[in-house]
Design a protein around this motif. Structure first.
Motif, PDB file in Angstrom:
ATOM      1  N   ILE A   5       0.800  -0.972  -0.067  1.00 26.76           N
ATOM      2  CA  ILE A   5       0.062  -0.001   0.092  1.00 26.76           C
ATOM      3  C   ILE A   5       0.849   0.986   0.012  1.00 26.76           C
ATOM      4  O   ILE A   5       2.106   1.130   0.843  1.00 26.76           O
ATOM      5  N   LEU A   6       0.584   2.202  -0.825  1.00 29.47           N
ATOM      6  CA  LEU A   6       1.185   3.376  -0.882  1.00 29.47           C
ATOM      7  C   LEU A   6       0.281   4.632  -0.170  1.00 29.47           C
ATOM      8  O   LEU A   6      -0.921   4.573  -0.724  1.00 29.47           O
ATOM      9  N   LEU A   7       0.662   5.263   0.745  1.00 26.39           N
ATOM     10  CA  LEU A   7       0.089   6.297   1.303  1.00 26.39           C
ATOM     11  C   LEU A   7       0.560   7.650   0.795  1.00 26.39           C
ATOM     12  O   LEU A   7       1.652   7.802   1.294  1.00 26.39           O
ATOM     13  N   ALA A   8      -0.509   8.676   0.428  1.00 31.16           N
ATOM     14  CA  ALA A   8       0.149   9.860  -0.102  1.00 31.16           C
ATOM     15  C   ALA A   8      -0.595  10.969   0.562  1.00 31.16           C
ATOM     16  O   ALA A   8      -1.715  10.981   0.373  1.00 31.16           O
ATOM     17  N   ASP A   9      -0.103  11.657   1.673  1.00 30.73           N
ATOM     18  CA  ASP A   9      -0.450  12.756   2.309  1.00 30.73           C
ATOM     19  C   ASP A   9       0.570  13.770   2.822  1.00 30.73           C
ATOM     20  O   ASP A   9       1.474  13.368   3.201  1.00 30.73           O
ATOM     21  N   ASP A  10      -0.104  15.067   2.735  1.00 33.10           N
ATOM     22  CA  ASP A  10       1.104  16.163   3.181  1.00 33.10           C
ATOM     23  C   ASP A  10       0.821  16.559   4.664  1.00 33.10           C
ATOM     24  O   ASP A  10       1.781  17.425   5.157  1.00 33.10           O
ATOM     25  N   GLU A  11       0.087  15.973   5.458  1.00 32.25           N
ATOM     26  CA  GLU A  11      -0.120  16.087   6.895  1.00 32.25           C
ATOM     27  C   GLU A  11       0.575  15.004   7.699  1.00 32.25           C
ATOM     28  O   GLU A  11       0.209  13.570   7.677  1.00 32.25           O
ATOM     29  N   PRO A  12       1.757  15.161   8.113  1.00 33.31           N
ATOM     30  CA  PRO A  12       2.711  14.177   8.784  1.00 33.31           C
ATOM     31  C   PRO A  12       2.170  13.509   9.851  1.00 33.31           C
ATOM     32  O   PRO A  12       2.286  12.060   9.930  1.00 33.31           O
ATOM     33  N   ILE A 119     -11.416  -3.381  -0.553  1.00 34.09           N
ATOM     34  CA  ILE A 119     -10.963  -3.152  -1.944  1.00 34.09           C
ATOM     35  C   ILE A 119      -9.976  -4.179  -2.258  1.00 34.09           C
ATOM     36  O   ILE A 119      -9.929  -4.830  -3.566  1.00 34.09           O
ATOM     37  N   LEU A 120      -9.295  -4.540  -1.494  1.00 38.15           N
ATOM     38  CA  LEU A 120      -8.037  -5.516  -1.591  1.00 38.15           C
ATOM     39  C   LEU A 120      -8.657  -6.765  -2.039  1.00 38.15           C
ATOM     40  O   LEU A 120      -8.015  -7.676  -2.620  1.00 38.15           O
ATOM     41  N   LYS A 121      -9.772  -7.345  -1.576  1.00 38.91           N
ATOM     42  CA  LYS A 121     -10.781  -8.478  -1.780  1.00 38.91           C
ATOM     43  C   LYS A 121     -10.858  -8.384  -3.291  1.00 38.91           C
ATOM     44  O   LYS A 121     -11.257  -9.713  -4.174  1.00 38.91           O
ATOM     45  N   ARG A 122     -10.966  -7.308  -4.085  1.00 39.42           N
ATOM     46  CA  ARG A 122     -11.254  -7.307  -5.324  1.00 39.42           C
ATOM     47  C   ARG A 122     -10.006  -7.483  -6.354  1.00 39.42           C
ATOM     48  O   ARG A 122     -10.329  -7.628  -7.706  1.00 39.42           O
ATOM     49  N   ILE A 123      -9.100  -7.500  -5.567  1.00 39.66           N
ATOM     50  CA  ILE A 123      -7.903  -7.985  -6.516  1.00 39.66           C
ATOM     51  C   ILE A 123      -7.626  -9.349  -6.564  1.00 39.66           C
ATOM     52  O   ILE A 123      -7.795 -10.324  -5.333  1.00 39.66           O
ATOM     53  N   GLU A 124      -6.950  -9.880  -7.659  1.00 37.09           N
ATOM     54  CA  GLU A 124      -6.824 -11.313  -7.564  1.00 37.09           C
ATOM     55  C   GLU A 124      -6.049 -11.943  -6.845  1.00 37.09           C
ATOM     56  O   GLU A 124      -5.067 -11.367  -6.436  1.00 37.09           O
ATOM     57  N   THR A 125      -6.281 -13.056  -6.139  1.00 37.09           N
ATOM     58  CA  THR A 125      -5.460 -13.664  -5.441  1.00 37.09           C
ATOM     59  C   THR A 125      -4.335 -14.573  -5.744  1.00 37.09           C
ATOM     60  O   THR A 125      -3.657 -14.973  -5.134  1.00 37.09           O
ATOM     61  N   GLU A 126      -4.510 -14.780  -7.088  1.00 41.66           N
ATOM     62  CA  GLU A 126      -3.449 -15.612  -7.743  1.00 41.66           C
ATOM     63  C   GLU A 126      -2.285 -14.594  -7.904  1.00 41.66           C
ATOM     64  O   GLU A 126      -2.312 -13.606  -7.646  1.00 41.66           O
TER      65      GLU A 126
END
Length: 217
Positions: A5-12, A119-126
């Motif tokens: 997972i990539l998290l992008a936010d400008d609030e530390p 959301i991640l459940k919608r990604i293929e498990t293969e």
């Protein structure tokens, strides 16, 4: 499979709070403070999911999402917007540039984690790629076929495979595979790339003309 997972936010504070809880939940987490950095991190680590703040400096979330969606290597990457802008128009703008979901700030952790899991459940498990590398045997498994590669070909594929989506310049490849003190012909890399493509298929190794190569899954 351990999801990236990539998290992008400008609030530390938000960045660290979400990062801590994602790591604690077992995810592999990368962070960015603005849109440009998010694109760099996404290219380097090829995350399954990107949590993208809308209001960021340098490049905002909408522009960042638009750039990511224009790149074929991120066509299957899930993108979830985080924003204090909860109005319907703002959410529609997010979906129009390619977001998969939207959650408003202030963020409730349980809701966020539940949404991420859904959301991640919608990604293929293969497995993500049909390419597998056996470093002990110097073998590559591609589309259920096994190849024993010559040493340099194997080293070149292993280098590209180590960072999917990362662009390796020709200079980096020469340095890593042949060493700085070894003189090789100008077309040596091209010959090795051509042989690899003949064995694993054309789609996995992308040429960036005049610059170098990258591996895509």
């Amino acid at each position: 499979m351990k999801h990236r997972i990539l998290l992008a936010d400008d609030e530390p504070d938000i960045l660290e709070f979400i990062r801590y809880n994602l790591v604690r939940a077992g995810y592999e987490v990368y962070t960015a403070c603005n849109g440009e950095e998010a694109i760099e991190q996404a290219t380097a680590h090829h995350p399954h999911l990107i949590l993208l703040d809308v209001m960021m400096p340098v490049m905002d979330g909408l522009a960042t999402c638009r750039v990511l969606r224009s790149d074929p290597q991120f066509k299957n990457t899930m993108i979830l917007f985080l924003s204090a802008l909860s109005e319907e128009e703002s959410q529609l703008a997010g979906y129009e540039v390619g977001a998969d979901d939207y959650i408003a700030k202030p963020i409730k952790l349980q809701i966020l984690m539940s949404r991420i899991q859904a959301i991640l459940k919608r990604i293929e498990t293969e497995p993500e790629s049909s390419i597998r590398i056996d470093r002990e045997r110097h073998e590559v498994i591609a589309d259920k076929r096994t190849f024993t590669l010559p040493r340099k070909e194997f080293a070149l594929l292993d280098l590209l495979f180590s960072s999917p989506g990362k662009l390796f310049t020709r200079e980096e490849i020469y340095s890593n595979i042949w060493g700085d003190e070894v003189v090789v012909g100008e077309r040596t890399i091209d010959v090795h790339i051509r042989k690899l493509r003949q064995k694993i298929g054309e789609k996995h190794i992308i040429t960036i003309k005049g610059v170098g190569y990258k591996f895509v899954k």
